[in-house]
Design an enzyme around this catalytic site. Structure first.
Site, PDB file in Angstrom:
ATOM      1  N   LYS A 102      -2.772  13.136  48.230  1.00  0.00           N
ATOM      2  CA  LYS A 102      -3.092  12.522  46.930  1.00  0.00           C
ATOM      3  C   LYS A 102      -3.055  13.597  45.846  1.00  0.00           C
ATOM      4  CE  LYS A 102      -6.056   8.908  48.862  1.00  0.00           C
ATOM      5  NZ  LYS A 102      -5.508   7.594  48.548  1.00  0.00           N
ATOM      6  N   LYS A 124      -3.551   9.804  62.357  1.00  0.00           N
ATOM      7  CA  LYS A 124      -4.805   9.485  63.022  1.00  0.00           C
ATOM      8  C   LYS A 124      -4.764   8.068  63.609  1.00  0.00           C
ATOM      9  CE  LYS A 124      -8.247   7.736  60.262  1.00  0.00           C
ATOM     10  NZ  LYS A 124      -8.583   6.707  59.416  1.00  0.00           N
ATOM     11  N   HIS A 139     -11.187  12.454  55.933  1.00  0.00           N
ATOM     12  CA  HIS A 139     -10.966  12.527  54.485  1.00  0.00           C
ATOM     13  C   HIS A 139     -12.117  13.205  53.731  1.00  0.00           C
ATOM     14  CE1 HIS A 139      -7.956   9.823  55.790  1.00  0.00           C
ATOM     15  NE2 HIS A 139      -8.647   8.711  55.715  1.00  0.00           N
ATOM     16  N   ARG A 175       8.344  -0.458  70.505  1.00  0.00           N
ATOM     17  CA  ARG A 175       8.540  -1.134  71.786  1.00  0.00           C
ATOM     18  C   ARG A 175       9.398  -2.408  71.646  1.00  0.00           C
ATOM     19  NH1 ARG A 175       4.715  -2.012  76.385  1.00  0.00           N
ATOM     20  NH2 ARG A 175       3.151  -0.854  75.256  1.00  0.00           N
ATOM     21  N   HIS A 184      -4.118  11.660  55.049  1.00  0.00           N
ATOM     22  CA  HIS A 184      -3.337  11.249  53.874  1.00  0.00           C
ATOM     23  C   HIS A 184      -4.045  11.575  52.558  1.00  0.00           C
ATOM     24  CE1 HIS A 184      -5.731   7.520  53.903  1.00  0.00           C
ATOM     25  NE2 HIS A 184      -5.334   7.334  52.659  1.00  0.00           N
TER      26      HIS A 184
END
Ligand code: BG6
Length: 479
Positions: free
Chosen positions: A179, A145, A237, A47, A175
């Site tokens: 890993k 998320k 997760h 923005r 994420h």
């Protein structure tokens, strides 16, 4: 640069924290290693009013701060910055998307979008993209998320996205799946013969999954207090770690086969009863030798939000009948650690006088990366008083074994997979729905049973009740 190709990567929220800490350093690393096609344009949008030059300054400052020193190559840094472009956009105003489409120009060779934005902006952003012709078949969209805060709100977002994109264009990010050690879990299970025959209720007593953090609120007051540990960490997760640990062997390594197996596990999760879980909130204490304030002081107001949760979960299928999965995660605990611990059953008959400890397989995901098998061995000696046994570690340090391989942050992998259209490490809609359904069930129990948060001192392993959760079953956390 641009004229070599008509493919582009579009970053929403380009001036935000995730972009500064993770996305820009990841993109630079991929560029430095020559992994992104040279003609790909990288266009940031947010923005705030900026031009290309401002955004390059912003990116330079981010890279100065977050790139490890051995990554900084001045020539490559300069060529990376040259590559960045910026378009101001208020995503709540559909009219602005025409300007964005104009800036992007021809996207017929492919457009990858990374959307990390406030939940309220998801729907207008998707509608804007569609109206400006930026949702065609060659577009892939990565969604960061939080994608809703319960099943209903997550469905609203997923429906809005599905109105513009097909599921094979949608890349929901968790994420943890980026890993290295998380992916290694599949290698461990399915590239070795020795674990799988025991990987079931006949061979395994229980499984523990711990994701402990030493950090507290980290300036995310509003978001975190509305979210809590269950929705911030378990819903995504930890359930993904559980699914990878518990799933059946997929028929091959493709996105559909793997996600088909994960979703079966998530659907098999048994609703949790009140006495199978503990909610906690940190009080003042000391973490790594430093005194820290309690959660309510950090927040500046009273709160019933949990910063810790421990759950005894069950996967109701043939393989896992009667095997508890103990999950725990929390902020301001004594140590940062993510690990999966698989405790095998005791041997059926003990021929030694001394007590035998059951074998444990410890898969440490971070900060160290290793796989450790705890086995019983004989202490050297002449054994006049009887054989003495002791537990020793069979260690596979991934850091040492692969010392020459570059360690990459999760977003490098995920951004590259998004750009190249590999969906395996992204979460499919049915998985997200199963995750929310289970988590909503837990929150319903919390509400109906008025389950309060129990205090724990910062720097500890959580409330005493979390220790009791395993101890009363005759088991103990791997502390
Ligand atoms: C995020 C949560 O998804 O994961 C954070 O919102 C948490 O609260 C973070 O700190 C942990 O990620 P990592 O990679 O540091 O284990």
């Amino acid at each position: 640069m641009a004229e070599a190709s008509c493919s582009a990567l579009l970053l929403f929220g380009a001036t935000g924290d995730l972009s500064r800490r993770m996305l820009l350093p990841s993109l630079y690393a991929l560029h430095e290693d020559g992994l992104i096609e040279p003609g790909l344009r990288i266009v940031g949008t947010a923005r705030s009013e900026h031009d290309d030059a401002d955004f390059r300054d912003f990116a330079k400052a981010a890279l100065d701060e977050f790139l490890p020193a051995d990554r900084k190559d001045e020539t490559k840094l300069a060529s990376f910055l040259e590559w960045l472009e910026y378009q101001t956009l208020d995503a709540s105003d559909i009219a602005g998307f025409a300007g964005l489409a104009e800036k992007l120009g021809d996207t017929s060779c492919g457009l990858s979008i990374f959307l990390s934005t406030a939940p309220a902006l998801f729907e207008p952003t998707i509608a804007g993209l569609k109206s400006a012709g930026l949702a065609h078949e060659g577009v892939r969209i990565g969604l960061e998320k939080p994608l809703g805060n319960d099943l209903a709100s997550s469905n609203r977002i997923n429906d809005a996205v599905a109105a513009a994109f097909a599921e094979n264009q949608i890349f929901r990010i968790d994420h943890y799946l980026g890993k290295e050690t998380v992916q290694n879990l599949m290698a461990l299970r399915f590239a070795n013969m020795m674990f799988e025959p025991l990987w079931n209720s006949a061979g395994i007593d229980h499984i523990q999954i711990t994701v402990s953090e030493t950090v507290g609120l980290e300036g995310r007051k509003g978001f975190y207090d509305d979210t809590g540990a269950l929705r911030d960490m378990v819903q995504n997760h930890m359930l993904q770690l559980l699914a990878l640990t518990a799933m059946e062997p997929p028929v091959d390594f493709d996105a559909t086969a793997i996600r088909d197996e994960k979703v079966k596990v998530l659907r098999a999760l048994r609703p949790v009863k009140a006495d199978e879980m503990v909610r906690g909130q940190y009080r003042a204490g000391a973490v790594k030798g430093e005194s820290v304030k309690g959660y309510e002081d950090d927040l500046g107001q009273p709160s019933e939000t949990e910063t810790f949760v421990a759950i005894k979960a069950h996967v109701e299928n043939w393989r896992w009948q009667g095997v508890p999965f103990y999950l725990r995660t929390g902020k301001r605990l004594g140590e940062r650690r993510s690990e999966i611990v698989v405790e095998f059953k005791q041997v059926p008959h003990n021929i030694f006088g001394s007590r035998l400890r059951a074998n444990r397989l410890v898969i440490r995901l971070q900060p160290e990366e290793y796989v450790r098998l705890q086995v019983m061995a004989k202490e050297p000696g002449l054994d006049r008083g009887g054989i003495v046994l002791r537990e020793v570690n069979l260690d596979l340090s991934l850091t040492t074994a692969f010392a020459k391989a570059r360690r990459r942050i999760a977003y490098e992998r995920l951004l590259l997979d998004l750009i190249e259209g590999q969906q395996t490490l992204f979460v499919r809609r049915d998985e997200v729905e199963a995750q929310w359904r289970w988590v909503d069930g837990i929150r319903k129990v919390w509400a109906t049973e008025s389950m309060e948060v129990k205090g724990y001192s910062a720097g500890s392993w959580g409330p005493n009740a979390a220790i009791a959760l395993t101890e009363r079953d005759g088991r103990s956390w791997n502390d």
